[in-house]
Design a protein around this motif. Sequence first.
Motif, PDB file in Angstrom:
ATOM      1  N   THR A 160       0.854  -1.179   0.000  1.00 47.75           N
ATOM      2  CA  THR A 160       0.000   0.000   0.000  1.00 47.75           C
ATOM      3  C   THR A 160       0.896   1.237   0.000  1.00 47.75           C
ATOM      4  O   THR A 160       2.110   1.142   0.131  1.00 47.75           O
ATOM      5  N   ASP A 161       0.272   2.393  -0.135  1.00 45.52           N
ATOM      6  CA  ASP A 161       1.032   3.639  -0.214  1.00 45.52           C
ATOM      7  C   ASP A 161       1.158   4.298   1.165  1.00 45.52           C
ATOM      8  O   ASP A 161       0.794   5.446   1.358  1.00 45.52           O
ATOM      9  N   LYS A 162       1.667   3.567   2.117  1.00 42.63           N
ATOM     10  CA  LYS A 162       1.892   4.116   3.451  1.00 42.63           C
ATOM     11  C   LYS A 162       3.349   4.559   3.558  1.00 42.63           C
ATOM     12  O   LYS A 162       4.265   3.743   3.453  1.00 42.63           O
ATOM     13  N   LEU A 163       3.545   5.852   3.754  1.00 39.55           N
ATOM     14  CA  LEU A 163       4.881   6.427   3.780  1.00 39.55           C
ATOM     15  C   LEU A 163       5.084   7.237   5.046  1.00 39.55           C
ATOM     16  O   LEU A 163       4.119   7.710   5.662  1.00 39.55           O
ATOM     17  N   GLU A 164       6.344   7.391   5.428  1.00 41.06           N
ATOM     18  CA  GLU A 164       6.697   8.178   6.603  1.00 41.06           C
ATOM     19  C   GLU A 164       7.719   9.239   6.217  1.00 41.06           C
ATOM     20  O   GLU A 164       8.601   8.979   5.392  1.00 41.06           O
ATOM     21  N   VAL A 165       7.599  10.405   6.823  1.00 43.95           N
ATOM     22  CA  VAL A 165       8.518  11.505   6.557  1.00 43.95           C
ATOM     23  C   VAL A 165       9.129  11.961   7.877  1.00 43.95           C
ATOM     24  O   VAL A 165       8.414  12.208   8.856  1.00 43.95           O
ATOM     25  N   GLY A 219      14.799  16.268   8.678  1.00 45.76           N
ATOM     26  CA  GLY A 219      16.192  15.911   8.900  1.00 45.76           C
ATOM     27  C   GLY A 219      16.390  14.487   8.416  1.00 45.76           C
ATOM     28  O   GLY A 219      15.490  13.857   7.862  1.00 45.76           O
ATOM     29  N   SER A 220      17.552  13.936   8.619  1.00 45.98           N
ATOM     30  CA  SER A 220      17.824  12.569   8.204  1.00 45.98           C
ATOM     31  C   SER A 220      17.106  11.597   9.117  1.00 45.98           C
ATOM     32  O   SER A 220      17.046  11.789  10.326  1.00 45.98           O
ATOM     33  N   CYS A 221      16.538  10.524   8.530  1.00 45.57           N
ATOM     34  CA  CYS A 221      15.853   9.527   9.357  1.00 45.57           C
ATOM     35  C   CYS A 221      16.783   8.381   9.727  1.00 45.57           C
ATOM     36  O   CYS A 221      16.351   7.385  10.286  1.00 45.57           O
ATOM     37  N   ARG A 222      18.050   8.528   9.426  1.00 44.92           N
ATOM     38  CA  ARG A 222      19.008   7.485   9.759  1.00 44.92           C
ATOM     39  C   ARG A 222      19.109   7.341  11.280  1.00 44.92           C
ATOM     40  O   ARG A 222      19.303   8.310  12.000  1.00 44.92           O
ATOM     41  N   ASN A 223      18.951   6.111  11.749  1.00 43.26           N
ATOM     42  CA  ASN A 223      19.021   5.792  13.182  1.00 43.26           C
ATOM     43  C   ASN A 223      17.932   6.483  13.987  1.00 43.26           C
ATOM     44  O   ASN A 223      18.058   6.640  15.197  1.00 43.26           O
ATOM     45  N   ARG A 224      16.836   6.888  13.336  1.00 46.25           N
ATOM     46  CA  ARG A 224      15.747   7.518  14.057  1.00 46.25           C
ATOM     47  C   ARG A 224      14.830   6.467  14.664  1.00 46.25           C
ATOM     48  O   ARG A 224      14.467   5.490  14.021  1.00 46.25           O
ATOM     49  N   THR A 225      14.458   6.614  15.917  1.00 44.92           N
ATOM     50  CA  THR A 225      13.532   5.704  16.574  1.00 44.92           C
ATOM     51  C   THR A 225      12.250   6.422  16.983  1.00 44.92           C
ATOM     52  O   THR A 225      11.321   5.798  17.472  1.00 44.92           O
ATOM     53  N   SER A 226      12.198   7.731  16.794  1.00 47.07           N
ATOM     54  CA  SER A 226      11.018   8.504  17.164  1.00 47.07           C
ATOM     55  C   SER A 226       9.935   8.372  16.107  1.00 47.07           C
ATOM     56  O   SER A 226      10.145   7.814  15.031  1.00 47.07           O
ATOM     57  N   SER A 227       8.753   8.901  16.404  1.00 46.43           N
ATOM     58  CA  SER A 227       7.644   8.863  15.458  1.00 46.43           C
ATOM     59  C   SER A 227       7.928   9.799  14.294  1.00 46.43           C
ATOM     60  O   SER A 227       8.631  10.802  14.446  1.00 46.43           O
ATOM     61  N   PRO A 228       7.388   9.498  13.120  1.00 45.78           N
ATOM     62  CA  PRO A 228       7.610  10.376  11.961  1.00 45.78           C
ATOM     63  C   PRO A 228       6.954  11.735  12.159  1.00 45.78           C
ATOM     64  O   PRO A 228       5.971  11.865  12.896  1.00 45.78           O
ATOM     65  N   ASP A 229       7.477  12.745  11.482  1.00 43.31           N
ATOM     66  CA  ASP A 229       6.902  14.084  11.540  1.00 43.31           C
ATOM     67  C   ASP A 229       5.661  14.192  10.662  1.00 43.31           C
ATOM     68  O   ASP A 229       4.773  14.989  10.932  1.00 43.31           O
ATOM     69  N   PHE A 230       5.626  13.378   9.597  1.00 46.67           N
ATOM     70  CA  PHE A 230       4.463  13.304   8.726  1.00 46.67           C
ATOM     71  C   PHE A 230       4.268  11.851   8.323  1.00 46.67           C
ATOM     72  O   PHE A 230       5.226  11.089   8.237  1.00 46.67           O
ATOM     73  N   ARG A 231       3.035  11.475   8.063  1.00 46.24           N
ATOM     74  CA  ARG A 231       2.745  10.158   7.506  1.00 46.24           C
ATOM     75  C   ARG A 231       1.738  10.325   6.378  1.00 46.24           C
ATOM     76  O   ARG A 231       0.922  11.249   6.383  1.00 46.24           O
ATOM     77  N   ILE A 232       1.818   9.426   5.412  1.00 46.32           N
ATOM     78  CA  ILE A 232       0.993   9.510   4.215  1.00 46.32           C
ATOM     79  C   ILE A 232       0.294   8.181   4.013  1.00 46.32           C
ATOM     80  O   ILE A 232       0.925   7.119   4.093  1.00 46.32           O
ATOM     81  N   ARG A 249      -4.234   6.294  -7.579  1.00 49.46           N
ATOM     82  CA  ARG A 249      -5.620   6.682  -7.844  1.00 49.46           C
ATOM     83  C   ARG A 249      -5.884   8.123  -7.430  1.00 49.46           C
ATOM     84  O   ARG A 249      -7.034   8.571  -7.424  1.00 49.46           O
ATOM     85  N   ARG A 250      -4.812   8.831  -7.045  1.00 45.99           N
ATOM     86  CA  ARG A 250      -4.892  10.247  -6.657  1.00 45.99           C
ATOM     87  C   ARG A 250      -5.883  10.448  -5.505  1.00 45.99           C
ATOM     88  O   ARG A 250      -6.776  11.288  -5.538  1.00 45.99           O
ATOM     89  N   HIS A 251      -5.703   9.638  -4.478  1.00 52.08           N
ATOM     90  CA  HIS A 251      -6.560   9.749  -3.296  1.00 52.08           C
ATOM     91  C   HIS A 251      -5.685   9.513  -2.059  1.00 52.08           C
ATOM     92  O   HIS A 251      -5.554   8.387  -1.588  1.00 52.08           O
ATOM     93  N   CYS A 252      -5.055  10.564  -1.562  1.00 48.33           N
ATOM     94  CA  CYS A 252      -4.123  10.456  -0.440  1.00 48.33           C
ATOM     95  C   CYS A 252      -4.327  11.599   0.540  1.00 48.33           C
ATOM     96  O   CYS A 252      -4.782  12.686   0.166  1.00 48.33           O
ATOM     97  N   LYS A 253      -3.940  11.335   1.783  1.00 43.67           N
ATOM     98  CA  LYS A 253      -3.899  12.374   2.797  1.00 43.67           C
ATOM     99  C   LYS A 253      -2.519  12.371   3.457  1.00 43.67           C
ATOM    100  O   LYS A 253      -1.907  11.319   3.625  1.00 43.67           O
ATOM    101  N   ILE A 254      -2.057  13.557   3.800  1.00 44.65           N
ATOM    102  CA  ILE A 254      -0.798  13.715   4.524  1.00 44.65           C
ATOM    103  C   ILE A 254      -1.146  14.198   5.925  1.00 44.65           C
ATOM    104  O   ILE A 254      -1.832  15.214   6.091  1.00 44.65           O
ATOM    105  N   TRP A 255      -0.681  13.470   6.922  1.00 43.56           N
ATOM    106  CA  TRP A 255      -1.001  13.756   8.308  1.00 43.56           C
ATOM    107  C   TRP A 255       0.233  14.292   9.027  1.00 43.56           C
ATOM    108  O   TRP A 255       1.351  13.829   8.799  1.00 43.56           O
ATOM    109  N   GLY A 256       0.026  15.238   9.914  1.00 34.07           N
ATOM    110  CA  GLY A 256       1.116  15.759  10.728  1.00 34.07           C
ATOM    111  C   GLY A 256       1.362  14.880  11.941  1.00 34.07           C
ATOM    112  O   GLY A 256       0.609  13.941  12.221  1.00 34.07           O
TER     113      GLY A 256
END
Length: 211
Positions: A118-123, A126-139, A145-152
């Motif tokens: 599926t099209d589940k992405l994390e943003v 800064g660099s996400c290398r060695n990051r263990t915290s929650s993402p700043d954005f998720r998609i 199908r051009r139907h997406c939301k970006i969440w903070g």
Amino acid sequence: MSRIHPTENRCAVTKQVLESNKPVVLTVWKKSSMAFQGTDGFSVFDKDGKLAFRVDNYTRKTGGLVLMDGGGRALLTLKPQILSLHDQWNGIEGDGYSKTCIKTPLFSMKKKSILQNTDKLEVFMGSCRNRTSSPDFRIDGCFRRRHCKIWGGNGEVVAEIFRKKVNTTILLSEDVFSLIVRPGFSSELIMAFIVVMDRICRKPVTPILCS
């Protein structure tokens, strides 16, 4: 059919007024503003039909991409991370191809899971290398199908994309879609996310898994 092209030689000012209480409404056309054959890219117009952003003259075989404003000034350079199982891409401010200056990524985007279909992405900013915290954005959603939301990070909807309508019943092709950016967020940054999504989500997605 609604006009997609802006008036010739008119460019929008891309500097964001983040204090505005109105969302930014953009029309994204998956077509390079370069007219010659063999180019691939994006032309992005504001609500007045002015060219706000562009990505020109790249093909599926090249590595990095450059998001520019309407006048051709480099805003963000987008590069794939070498040997990344999560299809990670990094966004670097300005012209990231300078050999004299190594810049720290402004953000990194990657698939949530290497096994996902599926099209589940994390943003991560800064660099996400060695990051263990929650993402700043998720998609999530279905980009093809051009139907997406970006969440903070706080769970709020930051932006969303959907097929552009001529009227209440007629949709344009999937190459033309609307992007709505909520007040307080940079449309420049969100458009960079969209360009990267186009590369990461390039494989066919089973429709039943698209939300």
